[in-house]
Design a protein around this motif. Sequence first.
Motif, mmCIF file in Angstrom:
data_model
loop_
_atom_site.group_PDB
_atom_site.id
_atom_site.type_symbol
_atom_site.label_atom_id
_atom_site.label_comp_id
_atom_site.label_asym_id
_atom_site.label_seq_id
_atom_site.Cartn_x
_atom_site.Cartn_y
_atom_site.Cartn_z
ATOM 1 N N ASN B 204 0.924 -0.875 0.125
ATOM 2 C CA ASN B 204 -0.186 -0.208 -0.151
ATOM 3 C C ASN B 204 0.668 1.078 -0.329
ATOM 4 N N VAL B 205 1.872 0.791 0.445
ATOM 5 C CA VAL B 205 2.753 2.200 0.355
ATOM 6 C C VAL B 205 3.457 3.001 -0.718
ATOM 7 N N VAL B 206 3.595 2.563 -1.328
ATOM 8 C CA VAL B 206 3.844 2.703 -3.250
ATOM 9 C C VAL B 206 2.573 2.941 -3.761
ATOM 10 N N LYS B 207 0.992 2.123 -3.453
ATOM 11 C CA LYS B 207 0.482 2.688 -4.452
ATOM 12 C C LYS B 207 -0.217 4.466 -4.422
ATOM 13 N N ASP B 208 0.181 4.997 -5.803
ATOM 14 C CA ASP B 208 -0.318 6.619 -6.157
ATOM 15 C C ASP B 208 1.084 6.774 -6.043
ATOM 16 N N VAL B 209 2.808 6.378 -5.669
ATOM 17 C CA VAL B 209 3.388 7.052 -5.209
ATOM 18 C C VAL B 209 4.453 7.034 -6.318
ATOM 19 N N PHE B 210 4.836 5.706 -6.932
ATOM 20 C CA PHE B 210 5.427 5.238 -8.387
ATOM 21 C C PHE B 210 4.862 5.986 -9.404
ATOM 22 N N PRO B 211 5.245 6.920 -10.343
ATOM 23 C CA PRO B 211 5.628 6.980 -11.863
ATOM 24 C C PRO B 211 5.165 6.255 -12.225
ATOM 25 N N GLU B 212 5.018 6.634 -13.314
ATOM 26 C CA GLU B 212 4.824 5.800 -14.381
ATOM 27 C C GLU B 212 5.852 5.195 -15.170
ATOM 28 N N PRO B 213 5.893 3.496 -15.853
ATOM 29 C CA PRO B 213 6.901 3.595 -16.288
ATOM 30 C C PRO B 213 7.183 4.665 -17.202
ATOM 31 N N SER B 214 6.300 4.247 -18.532
ATOM 32 C CA SER B 214 5.840 4.990 -19.335
ATOM 33 C C SER B 214 6.192 5.787 -19.658
ATOM 34 N N LYS B 215 6.092 7.290 -18.503
ATOM 35 C CA LYS B 215 6.171 8.256 -17.808
ATOM 36 C C LYS B 215 7.630 8.904 -17.302
ATOM 37 N N LEU B 216 7.968 8.368 -16.516
ATOM 38 C CA LEU B 216 9.939 7.989 -16.490
ATOM 39 C C LEU B 216 10.548 7.904 -17.745
ATOM 40 N N LEU B 217 10.365 6.914 -18.338
ATOM 41 C CA LEU B 217 11.301 6.768 -19.393
ATOM 42 C C LEU B 217 11.194 7.520 -20.480
ATOM 43 N N GLU B 218 9.702 8.209 -20.944
ATOM 44 C CA GLU B 218 9.439 9.595 -21.430
ATOM 45 C C GLU B 218 11.067 10.898 -20.718
ATOM 46 N N PHE B 219 10.484 10.911 -19.802
ATOM 47 C CA PHE B 219 11.340 12.302 -18.918
ATOM 48 C C PHE B 219 12.980 11.901 -18.734
ATOM 49 N N TYR B 220 13.665 10.409 -18.694
ATOM 50 C CA TYR B 220 14.231 10.039 -19.041
ATOM 51 C C TYR B 220 15.244 10.502 -20.297
ATOM 52 N N MET B 221 14.592 10.202 -21.247
ATOM 53 C CA MET B 221 14.532 9.871 -22.798
ATOM 54 C C MET B 221 14.910 11.954 -22.784
ATOM 55 N N MET B 222 13.955 12.749 -22.682
ATOM 56 C CA MET B 222 13.632 13.744 -22.780
ATOM 57 C C MET B 222 15.049 14.589 -22.215
ATOM 58 N N VAL B 223 15.926 14.120 -20.984
ATOM 59 C CA VAL B 223 16.472 14.675 -19.551
ATOM 60 C C VAL B 223 17.552 14.472 -20.846
ATOM 61 N N LYS B 224 17.980 12.708 -21.470
ATOM 62 C CA LYS B 224 19.277 12.697 -22.540
ATOM 63 C C LYS B 224 19.693 13.638 -23.270
ATOM 64 N N ALA B 225 18.420 14.129 -23.963
ATOM 65 C CA ALA B 225 18.891 14.226 -25.737
ATOM 66 C C ALA B 225 19.164 16.380 -24.639
ATOM 67 N N ALA B 226 18.094 16.619 -23.923
ATOM 68 C CA ALA B 226 18.488 18.557 -23.177
ATOM 69 C C ALA B 226 19.723 18.467 -23.343
ATOM 70 N N ARG B 227 20.872 16.490 -22.852
ATOM 71 C CA ARG B 227 21.975 17.067 -22.295
ATOM 72 C C ARG B 227 23.180 16.958 -23.428
ATOM 73 N N VAL B 228 22.450 16.254 -24.731
ATOM 74 C CA VAL B 228 23.397 16.040 -25.712
ATOM 75 C C VAL B 228 23.285 17.914 -26.411
ATOM 76 N N SER B 229 21.873 18.202 -26.835
ATOM 77 C CA SER B 229 21.937 19.144 -27.382
ATOM 78 C C SER B 229 23.058 20.267 -26.451
ATOM 79 N N SER B 230 23.028 19.835 -24.957
ATOM 80 C CA SER B 230 23.680 21.274 -24.376
ATOM 81 C C SER B 230 25.169 20.830 -24.102
ATOM 82 N N ALA B 231 25.653 20.117 -24.409
ATOM 83 C CA ALA B 231 27.046 19.151 -25.256
ATOM 84 C C ALA B 231 27.948 20.222 -25.374
#
Lengths: 228, 231
Positions: B204-231
């Motif tokens: 129960n402690v993790v219910k509604d607290v964990f991000p959806e895996p697909s949302k987190l993956l999207e976020f990860y891709m966005m951060v990675k792309a931002a790092r690459v473009s600013s490098a």
Amino acid sequence: MATRDVKLLGTWSCPYVNRVQLALKLKSIEYKFIEDNPYNRSDILVKNNPVLKKIPVLIHGNKSVCESLVIVQYIDDAWPIGPSLLPSDAYDRALARFWATYTDDNWYPLIKMLRQAEGKEEKEAIIAKLTQGLIVLEDAFVICGKGKDYFGGENIGYIDIVLGSSLAWLRVTEIVVGVQLLDHTRTPGLAKWAERVISNDVFKDVLPETKKLLELHEKIQAFIKSST
Amino acid sequence: MAPSDVKVQLLGSWASPFSIRVQMGLKLKSVEHEFIEENFYSNKSDRLLKANPIHKKIPVLIHSQKPICESLLILEYIDEVWTDGPSILPSDPYERATARFWTTYIDQTWFPIMKELEKAANDEAKATVIGKVIEGLVLLEAAFVKCSKGKSFFGGDNVGYIDIVLGSYFGWIKVLESVGGLKLLDGTRTPGLAGWAERFLSHNVVKDVFPEPSKLLEFYMMVKAARVSSA
């Protein structure tokens, strides 16, 4: 509580070990100090700290406790009789833990980096960070000390032990690099606190003498030079 | 005044394991609070800079207008203030020291290795990092066996400090598994941890607290792309 066997694996010159010694002394806990050679780790160390293989390790009966901040808190928990090392108020405790972590993660590593730095520019950059950190710690002293002698108030406490244990190497670094880091003008509260700490009997007994540490520093430098 | 009468705010982020673990701690203790989403990745708010001027990072718990920073310290604070309800840390001094040791290991030694995985330039480097991550998991398996004493969680019958801290990384573990094409929590290699993971994720402690895996993956891709473009 019956007194059980207490041993501390460490080395005299290590501030992380010194802070455990300070905690044991403040609680009047008798223990056996087992000197461990930092360049040739003993079997007893590897057996009692198999994960990180680092000193200090406190061995209490048949239990090993590792990581200096964890050990100091363990000493406070396991020996409730005697002065408390951490404050009793939950918020003050959170503050004490915060500043101890800040000292270890953000400030103290700069001292060794400064001794090892080559070139004027590199040294100046580290000195700037160190002095900025001391200004931050000055503010912390004002908030936590509440006008008293120590971060712990009237008595020596957690931050005094953690930051105080760094003073020996801070002094050696000042001498070796030729710079005054702890300054009465920039950080008057902290400078006075440091004087109080190094003249305190418990600290005097535990912290290594500047002369001995300087000799060790020179030995280490000579060793590094001869092996490159 | 009971702690429950006083306003509690958490400055955090849906994607941060450090923020997620504080949410789990508050949930475990049934502490009503206001969650304030902070953009921790860029443009930090004045509110965050005022609450955490030293590190300028989330999470920050604000209780009676006093800020508490650093996720592990916040969890200990929550445990000490809200004493009704389940304990987060064990009561025995040696078990507390053991819990603190492993949470420090997880945060300072193990997770930083996981982060190296995304920087690995080639297959050889990747294999080296994966090897280190697995070594760490094998150590954590032994820790689980010792701490759980045959029960469901590191905390025994109930979820505790190590469960919350290690568990808070699950979202990122899944992202790195899918991006790296590998399985880290393996039922053969670390059966205790694999079983623990299943139990923890349905608690129960993790219910509604964990991000959806697909949302987190999207976020990860966005951060990675931002790092690459600013490098």
